[in-house]
Design a protein around this motif. Structure first.
Motif, PDB file in Angstrom:
ATOM      1  N   ARG A  67      -4.148  -4.196  -4.257  1.00  0.00           N
ATOM      2  CA  ARG A  67      -4.201  -4.647  -2.855  1.00  0.00           C
ATOM      3  C   ARG A  67      -3.508  -3.680  -1.900  1.00  0.00           C
ATOM      4  NH1 ARG A  67      -2.179 -10.422  -3.585  1.00  0.00           N
ATOM      5  NH2 ARG A  67      -3.497 -10.990  -5.329  1.00  0.00           N
ATOM      6  N   GLN A  68      -2.683  -2.792  -2.446  1.00  0.00           N
ATOM      7  CA  GLN A  68      -2.000  -1.813  -1.580  1.00  0.00           C
ATOM      8  C   GLN A  68      -2.910  -0.578  -1.445  1.00  0.00           C
ATOM      9  OE1 GLN A  68       2.373  -1.777  -1.775  1.00  0.00           O
ATOM     10  NE2 GLN A  68       2.191  -2.730  -3.768  1.00  0.00           N
ATOM     11  N   SER A  69      -4.072  -0.818  -0.819  1.00  0.00           N
ATOM     12  CA  SER A  69      -5.132   0.199  -0.826  1.00  0.00           C
ATOM     13  C   SER A  69      -4.740   1.483  -0.105  1.00  0.00           C
ATOM     14  CB  SER A  69      -6.416  -0.384  -0.232  1.00  0.00           C
ATOM     15  OG  SER A  69      -6.134  -0.915   1.030  1.00  0.00           O
ATOM     16  N   THR A 107       5.823  10.359  -0.897  1.00  0.00           N
ATOM     17  CA  THR A 107       5.715   9.471  -2.061  1.00  0.00           C
ATOM     18  C   THR A 107       6.070   8.061  -1.594  1.00  0.00           C
ATOM     19  OG1 THR A 107       8.025   9.865  -2.605  1.00  0.00           O
ATOM     20  CG2 THR A 107       6.409  11.206  -3.790  1.00  0.00           C
ATOM     21  N   CYS A 108       5.828   7.098  -2.428  1.00  0.00           N
ATOM     22  CA  CYS A 108       6.331   5.746  -2.181  1.00  0.00           C
ATOM     23  C   CYS A 108       6.479   5.046  -3.526  1.00  0.00           C
ATOM     24  CB  CYS A 108       5.370   4.946  -1.295  1.00  0.00           C
ATOM     25  SG  CYS A 108       5.991   3.291  -0.914  1.00  0.00           S
ATOM     26  N   TRP A 109       7.701   4.768  -3.889  1.00  0.00           N
ATOM     27  CA  TRP A 109       7.946   3.981  -5.106  1.00  0.00           C
ATOM     28  C   TRP A 109       7.121   2.707  -5.011  1.00  0.00           C
ATOM     29  CZ3 TRP A 109      11.150   3.409  -9.467  1.00  0.00           C
ATOM     30  CH2 TRP A 109      12.086   4.426  -9.687  1.00  0.00           C
ATOM     31  N   MET A 110       6.413   2.400  -6.069  1.00  0.00           N
ATOM     32  CA  MET A 110       5.705   1.121  -6.125  1.00  0.00           C
ATOM     33  C   MET A 110       6.015   0.495  -7.477  1.00  0.00           C
ATOM     34  SD  MET A 110       2.157   2.489  -4.545  1.00  0.00           S
ATOM     35  CE  MET A 110       1.430   0.953  -4.057  1.00  0.00           C
TER      36      MET A 110
END
Ligand SMILES: Cc1cc2nc3c(=O)[nH]c(=O)nc-3n(C[C@H](O)[C@H](O)[C@H](O)COP(=O)(O)O)c2cc1C
Length: 165
Positions: free
Chosen positions: A62-64, A108-111
């Motif tokens: 969902r975090q497209s 970047t983004c930690w997910m």
């Protein structure tokens, strides 16, 4: 970049240009992860680099927005190799990777969780003993968010014993 500048400039980036990331840069961030410390030097980690657009879309769930970056890196912890510490170790290595990306001007983004662990494992043919701990898109930022608030030091630090400022 100076070390402190890297620390201060890192942000979670949620908007990316579709500019390709050179393989050399991908290898540089992976090398930073490889050099991370780990309990008993067990290095209980593995990184899956995904460039295929369709797979990136599936991983992002969902975090497209995350699939817009041309690269997604999935950080895995190996519970067989280091049952007690693999999550700590993966976290350290992944942050090395994130900071190296910042140094290269990449976002970047930690997910933590984009889909259920089992779904990601099936998508990427990941063996049972490896757990999905973190994912990050890697790409050229298309936004420059300001810093997020942090608790002041006095709230998170004690001197000599807990609660003593
Ligand atoms: C373990 C972990 C999981 C996170 N998961 C997500 C996520 O699923 N989606 C997201 O947009 N950001 C995620 N973040 C990013 C945090 O929201 C972000 O680090 C925090 O708001 C501070 O902002 P900054 O990174 O720009 O300083 C995660 C961060 C960490 C450390």
């Amino acid at each position: 970049m100076e070390f402190n500048e890297v620390i201060e400039k890192r942000r979670s980036i949620r908007k990316y240009k579709d500019t390709p990331v050179p393989r050399e840069y991908i290898l540089k961030v992976l090398e930073a992860a490889r050099l991370a410390p780990s309990a008993a030097n067990r290095q209980p980690w593995h990184f899956v680099v995904v460039q295929d657009a369709e797979m990136r879309g599936k991983l992002a769930g969902r975090q497209s927005w995350a699939a817009k970056a041309p690269v997604m890196i999935v950080g895995l912890a190996d519970a067989d190799a280091s049952p007690g510490w693999c999550h700590n170790d993966l976290g350290i290595a992944f942050e090395h990777l994130v900071l190296a990306a910042t140094d290269l001007g990449l976002g970047t983004c930690w997910m933590g969780q984009t889909r259920r662990d089992a779904e990601i494992k099936e998508l990427l043919c990941i063996p049972e003993t490896l757990g999905v701990v973190a994912l990050t898109p890697l790409g050229v930022p298309d936004e420059s968010p300001g810093p997020k608030a942090r608790k002041p030091l006095y709230q998170i630090v004690s001197w000599e014993e807990y609660g003593k400022n």
